[in-house]
Design a protein around this motif. Sequence first.
Motif, PDB file in Angstrom:
ATOM      1  N   ALA A  91       5.718  -0.117  11.157  1.00 13.91           N
ATOM      2  CA  ALA A  91       5.323  -1.055  10.108  1.00 13.91           C
ATOM      3  C   ALA A  91       6.202  -2.295  10.072  1.00 13.91           C
ATOM      4  N   GLN A  92       7.274  -2.273  10.863  1.00 13.14           N
ATOM      5  CA  GLN A  92       8.256  -3.364  10.861  1.00 13.14           C
ATOM      6  C   GLN A  92       8.756  -3.615   9.437  1.00 13.14           C
ATOM      7  N   ILE A 133      11.207   1.237   4.113  1.00  9.57           N
ATOM      8  CA  ILE A 133      10.481   2.490   3.908  1.00  9.57           C
ATOM      9  C   ILE A 133      11.466   3.654   3.844  1.00  9.57           C
ATOM     10  N   ALA A 134      11.460   4.361   2.721  1.00  9.37           N
ATOM     11  CA  ALA A 134      12.429   5.449   2.582  1.00  9.37           C
ATOM     12  C   ALA A 134      11.950   6.588   1.698  1.00  9.37           C
ATOM     13  N   ASP A 135      10.817   6.397   1.002  1.00  7.63           N
ATOM     14  CA  ASP A 135      10.442   7.367  -0.031  1.00  7.63           C
ATOM     15  C   ASP A 135       9.259   8.244   0.362  1.00  7.63           C
ATOM     16  N   LEU A 142      10.786   8.855   9.249  1.00 10.90           N
ATOM     17  CA  LEU A 142      10.929   7.576   8.560  1.00 10.90           C
ATOM     18  C   LEU A 142      11.228   6.449   9.538  1.00 10.90           C
ATOM     19  N   GLU A 143      12.018   6.737  10.549  1.00  7.28           N
ATOM     20  CA  GLU A 143      12.343   5.733  11.560  1.00  7.28           C
ATOM     21  C   GLU A 143      11.088   5.277  12.306  1.00  7.28           C
ATOM     22  N   ALA A 144      10.209   6.238  12.647  1.00  4.91           N
ATOM     23  CA  ALA A 144       8.962   5.895  13.332  1.00  4.91           C
ATOM     24  C   ALA A 144       8.066   5.046  12.435  1.00  4.91           C
ATOM     25  N   LEU A 188       0.833  -1.204   0.000  1.00  8.65           N
ATOM     26  CA  LEU A 188       0.000   0.000   0.000  1.00  8.65           C
ATOM     27  C   LEU A 188       0.868   1.254   0.000  1.00  8.65           C
ATOM     28  N   LEU A 189       1.912   1.252   0.822  1.00  9.18           N
ATOM     29  CA  LEU A 189       2.779   2.415   0.920  1.00  9.18           C
ATOM     30  C   LEU A 189       3.551   2.653  -0.374  1.00  9.18           C
TER      31      LEU A 189
END
Length: 264
Positions: A224-225, A229-231, A217-219, A11-12
């Motif tokens: 989300a484990q 995730i970076a974008d 982003l860290e949170a 989804l992300l």
Amino acid sequence: MDPQNTEPKVLLSRAKTFRLHTGNLVNRSRMKKKCPCSTSEELRDCIQATMTDWVSMKKADFPDVLDCSLPEATDAITPEEREELKVSGQSLFMYSSSRLSSPACQTLAVSQLDSVIIAPPPPLEADQSLAHLQPAWEQLEALVRSQKIAAIGTSDLDKDLLEQLYNWAQVKPSSNQVNLASCCVMPPDLTAFAKEFDIQLLTHSDPKELMSAETFLEAMRDGAQDQSIADWRLEWVLRYSVIVKSRGIFKSKGYLVSAKRVEP
């Protein structure tokens, strides 16, 4: 892939906008038991905890705007109780010049916020200028004209910049927040100007940077484990409160967070 059990990372990767609502922090018991040391720490904990619960829910579609919220954590305001409550955007922290909307109205089921105080995005140079403030202020003025917000205010403006904004703006600032860390006593020239033009002076203790890009982003990754995730880039954070006027107590408070996916 089962559409009823879509993984959050899918989804992300497909959504263009990400909206997160922490829900009412007054009633939420799943946050960390320790009291956060700062607003920044509280916001990080809120994002992580909301993401953790959200990823466990089943998702059935692929929207452009991804809603990361928990229905049971939101206390909607009924029309019968609206007159007894003050609904405010205590601080609207801007991270870009992206288009503002009025998500708090929809989230809290109200037609109008009583007030919003804006903290514009940090200037590229050390000093703020009127030109730096104007884009965000014009968007707030549009929300006032559409009756989504009743009054708008500013944060951390000195007397000269507040005067420039006041003289230029079509919708005048009704308040100005001053950081307690920067001054123990209100500057006399600021006090005199505010008194002359009926601008309320308030205080706050928020850090200059509420949340860094990496902390956000860290949170998200922790919640989300998913360390890939970076974008995603923060657009704005709204800290809101709902106060019972006659008693001066919080009925609810929380954060709304908006982020935009950065296209490769």
